[in-house]
Enzyme design. Structure first.
Site, PDB file in Angstrom:
ATOM      1  N   PHE A 141      11.402   1.259  -1.883  1.00 20.26           N
ATOM      2  CA  PHE A 141      10.532   2.307  -2.424  1.00 20.26           C
ATOM      3  C   PHE A 141      11.426   3.401  -3.037  1.00 20.26           C
ATOM      4  O   PHE A 141      12.415   3.824  -2.432  1.00 20.26           O
ATOM      5  CB  PHE A 141       9.663   2.885  -1.307  1.00 20.26           C
ATOM      6  CG  PHE A 141       8.521   3.686  -1.833  1.00 20.26           C
ATOM      7  CD1 PHE A 141       7.338   3.070  -2.205  1.00 20.26           C
ATOM      8  CD2 PHE A 141       8.626   5.056  -1.985  1.00 20.26           C
ATOM      9  CE1 PHE A 141       6.280   3.803  -2.721  1.00 20.26           C
ATOM     10  CE2 PHE A 141       7.576   5.798  -2.491  1.00 20.26           C
ATOM     11  CZ  PHE A 141       6.397   5.171  -2.863  1.00 20.26           C
ATOM     12  N   ASP A 226      11.486   2.766   7.687  1.00 20.50           N
ATOM     13  CA  ASP A 226      10.386   3.382   6.950  1.00 20.50           C
ATOM     14  C   ASP A 226       9.125   2.609   7.337  1.00 20.50           C
ATOM     15  O   ASP A 226       8.971   1.433   6.966  1.00 20.50           O
ATOM     16  CB  ASP A 226      10.665   3.280   5.442  1.00 20.50           C
ATOM     17  CG  ASP A 226       9.492   3.781   4.599  1.00 20.50           C
ATOM     18  OD1 ASP A 226       8.369   3.881   5.120  1.00 20.50           O
ATOM     19  OD2 ASP A 226       9.702   4.035   3.394  1.00 20.50           O
ATOM     20  N   TYR A 251      -1.306   8.819   5.639  1.00 19.21           N
ATOM     21  CA  TYR A 251      -2.450   8.716   4.719  1.00 19.21           C
ATOM     22  C   TYR A 251      -2.804   7.281   4.371  1.00 19.21           C
ATOM     23  O   TYR A 251      -3.785   7.049   3.688  1.00 19.21           O
ATOM     24  CB  TYR A 251      -2.202   9.519   3.436  1.00 19.21           C
ATOM     25  CG  TYR A 251      -0.815   9.394   2.841  1.00 19.21           C
ATOM     26  CD1 TYR A 251      -0.455   8.272   2.118  1.00 19.21           C
ATOM     27  CD2 TYR A 251       0.127  10.407   3.010  1.00 19.21           C
ATOM     28  CE1 TYR A 251       0.807   8.154   1.573  1.00 19.21           C
ATOM     29  CE2 TYR A 251       1.399  10.296   2.467  1.00 19.21           C
ATOM     30  CZ  TYR A 251       1.734   9.162   1.760  1.00 19.21           C
ATOM     31  OH  TYR A 251       2.989   9.043   1.234  1.00 19.21           O
ATOM     32  N   LYS A 252      -1.996   6.315   4.846  1.00 19.14           N
ATOM     33  CA  LYS A 252      -2.302   4.908   4.540  1.00 19.14           C
ATOM     34  C   LYS A 252      -3.161   4.356   5.675  1.00 19.14           C
ATOM     35  O   LYS A 252      -4.347   4.655   5.770  1.00 19.14           O
ATOM     36  CB  LYS A 252      -1.015   4.121   4.346  1.00 19.14           C
ATOM     37  CG  LYS A 252      -0.160   4.635   3.184  1.00 19.14           C
ATOM     38  CD  LYS A 252       1.113   3.832   3.066  1.00 19.14           C
ATOM     39  CE  LYS A 252       2.051   4.411   2.035  1.00 19.14           C
ATOM     40  NZ  LYS A 252       1.569   4.271   0.662  1.00 19.14           N
ATOM     41  N   ARG A 406      -1.881  -5.518  -5.455  1.00 18.07           N
ATOM     42  CA  ARG A 406      -1.863  -5.462  -3.987  1.00 18.07           C
ATOM     43  C   ARG A 406      -3.288  -5.252  -3.466  1.00 18.07           C
ATOM     44  O   ARG A 406      -4.020  -4.383  -3.968  1.00 18.07           O
ATOM     45  CB  ARG A 406      -0.999  -4.307  -3.481  1.00 18.07           C
ATOM     46  CG  ARG A 406       0.443  -4.337  -3.944  1.00 18.07           C
ATOM     47  CD  ARG A 406       1.275  -3.249  -3.281  1.00 18.07           C
ATOM     48  NE  ARG A 406       0.762  -1.905  -3.506  1.00 18.07           N
ATOM     49  CZ  ARG A 406       1.275  -0.793  -2.994  1.00 18.07           C
ATOM     50  NH1 ARG A 406       2.307  -0.868  -2.177  1.00 18.07           N
ATOM     51  NH2 ARG A 406       0.769   0.395  -3.266  1.00 18.07           N
TER      52      ARG A 406
HETATM   53  C1  LIG Z   1       7.237   2.691   1.532  1.00 19.02           C
HETATM   54  C2  LIG Z   1       7.067   4.134   1.212  1.00 19.02           C
HETATM   55  N1  LIG Z   1       8.067   4.983   1.483  1.00 19.02           N
HETATM   56  C3  LIG Z   1       7.983   6.285   1.183  1.00 19.02           C
HETATM   57  C4  LIG Z   1       6.844   6.818   0.602  1.00 19.02           C
HETATM   58  C5  LIG Z   1       6.832   8.287   0.254  1.00 19.02           C
HETATM   59  O1  LIG Z   1       5.911   8.983   0.989  1.00 19.02           O
HETATM   60  P1  LIG Z   1       5.777  10.593   0.912  1.00 19.02           P
HETATM   61  O2  LIG Z   1       5.272  10.937  -0.453  1.00 19.02           O
HETATM   62  O3  LIG Z   1       4.766  10.894   1.963  1.00 19.02           O
HETATM   63  O4  LIG Z   1       7.107  11.166   1.177  1.00 19.02           O
HETATM   64  C6  LIG Z   1       5.769   5.975   0.334  1.00 19.02           C
HETATM   65  C7  LIG Z   1       4.539   6.493  -0.282  1.00 19.02           C
HETATM   66  O5  LIG Z   1       3.621   5.802  -0.642  1.00 19.02           O
HETATM   67  C8  LIG Z   1       5.888   4.595   0.639  1.00 19.02           C
HETATM   68  O6  LIG Z   1       4.905   3.727   0.361  1.00 19.02           O
END
Ligand SMILES: Cc1ncc(COP(=O)(O)O)c(C=O)c1O
Length: 434
Positions: A141, A226, A251-252, A406
């Protein structure tokens, strides 16, 4: 197939799907969530819990209760709110710990994922001359990659040299666990940290955190995770897996709303380590003396020592609506339903789409959570067109560049009927077989 034959085929399958829903003890939980509606007022078919979970119905009351306390009590709310704001984050710990498979003092609700990652990297990425590399998956990510590269640069090293990105084998889409272990062993004493996802956001692959942690520890480096796509999706056992730290967003699969307060965990064995540097703020100070405003920082016992600021109450309140639903359902039962829903989705797609679609996500339930990642045969443009057509038909899923659709059936609020209707629509919208 003629339109009549198609609708008969769907109707006969609907009987089966509805029977599954009727027998599903978790099915009533769906009514505890607000189902979004399209412009025509009809409920959308929602398969996007991997991006933003649905709003628990109780979330509004939770937020309103805080607004009322604010109006009624103002500053006195810190102590006298129905749920005093001073201890608000601590109250979330037991339920979060249950989902993380950690001890309550090992978890903390704070900030958002990327901020938490940076804070924990400050403590757990301590490069030294001979040991300064970080291992991550290729295609990580973007935010994780930015965090890691910026940390390497922050310490005066070159990310081009010190960020090692492990790709799948040539011709493969998924990273084999034995390749992760072999890479860690091969990099050996070069590695300061392995940072890995619990569930990979693009492919939906679920990794064995224990094996990754063990491999990292065998070469003397830390293992962090993560869990953005893992917490609330799959059972976790961070404590027993010996993970050094983990970070997540809420939030997921935790359904706490856009930008909700995130979380982090730090393994018990690090909690008393006063020698480990950390970036500190007053909320990480021991709560017993925090308001004496001492000059000297005295870390709170537990992962709460990594908190910097007083918690954002309005972005934490919805978690208090969502977390009890996990306790009510039980993570084991949710996982059982999740495995069945996702397997049903996979089998429908395989049968109905045939060679027109590839499921990128592993077929083995132990190697995936809710999500399936799909690739349309042909050009990426056809995949994008499919996703746009699904959106127009009220099926909410998402598109990840360069070529992935997805979908995630979420056991808290999705049904077998949803899965059937979603898969059916998707296959209708695929380019027709020649
Ligand atoms: C795998 C992953 N890592 C990191 C993040 C970043 O999250 P945040 O914006 O809450 O820092 C996300 C956001 O969707 C994500 O899906």
């Amino acid at each position: 197939m003629s339109a009549h034959a198609a609708s008969t085929a769907l109707a006969s399958r609907l009987d089966w799907a509805r029977a599954q829903d009727a027998a599903d003890a978790l099915a009533p939980l769906r009514r505890r969530f607000a189902m979004p509606r399209g412009a025509d007022g009809q409920p959308l078919q929602y398969f996007c819990g991997h991006s933003l979970g649905l709003a628990p119905i109780a979330a509004r009351a939770m937020i309103e209760a805080e607004v009322e306390d604010w109006e009624r009590l103002a500053v006195l709310g810190h102590e006298q709110a129905h749920s005093p704001w001073i201890g608000y984050a601590e109250q979330l710990q037991p339920a979060l710990a249950a989902l993380a498979g950690a001890q309550p003092q090992e978890v903390v609700a704070m900030n958002s994922l990327s901020v938490n990652l940076q804070l924990l990297l400050a403590s757990f990425y301590r490069p030294a001359e001979a040991r300064r590399a970080i291992l991550i998956e290729a295609g990580a990510f973007s935010s994780d990659r930015h965090a890691l590269a910026s940390q390497i640069g922050w310490h005066g090293y070159d990310p081009a040299l010190e960020l090692i990105e492990l790709a799948p084998r040539a011709g493969e889409e998924l990273i084999r666990i034995e390749d992760i272990e072999a890479c860690i062993a091969a990099q050996g004493s070069r590695l300061a940290l392995v940072l890995w996802p619990g569930v990979q956001y693009r492919t939906g692959q679920l990794f064995d955190l224990r094996r990754i942690t063990r491999a990292a520890h065998a070469v003397g480096c830390n293992a962090g995770f993560d869990l953005a796509h893992s917490i609330g999706n799959v059972p976790l056992s961070l404590h027993d897996d010996d993970a050094d730290f983990a970070v997540w967003c809420s939030y997921k699969y935790l359904n706490a709303g856009p930008g909700a307060i995130g979380g982090a965990s730090v393994h018990e064995r690090h909690l008393q380590d006063r020698a480990r540097p950390r970036l500190a703020g007053w909320w990480g100070h021991d709560a017993r003396t925090r308001f004496e405003m001492p000059a000297e920082f005295m870390p709170a016992a537990g992962a709460a020592a990594w908190a910097l600021s007083n918690p954002p109450i309005f972005s934490a309140a919805p978690l208090r609506a969502s977390l009890p639903l996990f306790a009510e359902a039980g993570m084991a039962a949710l996982r059982r339903k999740s495995i069945a829903l996702t397997a049903y989705l996979a089998s429908l797609l395989t049968e109905l789409a045939g060679e027109r679609l590839t499921i990128v996500t592993p077929a083995e339930p132990a190697q995936r959570g809710c999500q399936l990642s799909l690739r349309v045969t042909g050009s990426p443009a056809q995949g994008l067109a499919l996703w746009q057509a699904l959106s127009a038909r009220g099926v909410v899923c998402d598109w990840r560049e360069p070529n992935t659709v997805r979908l995630a059936p979420v056991p808290l609020y999705n049904s077998f009927e949803d899965v059937l209707r979603g898969a059916w629509t998707l296959c209708e919208l695929l380019p027709q077989r020649r």
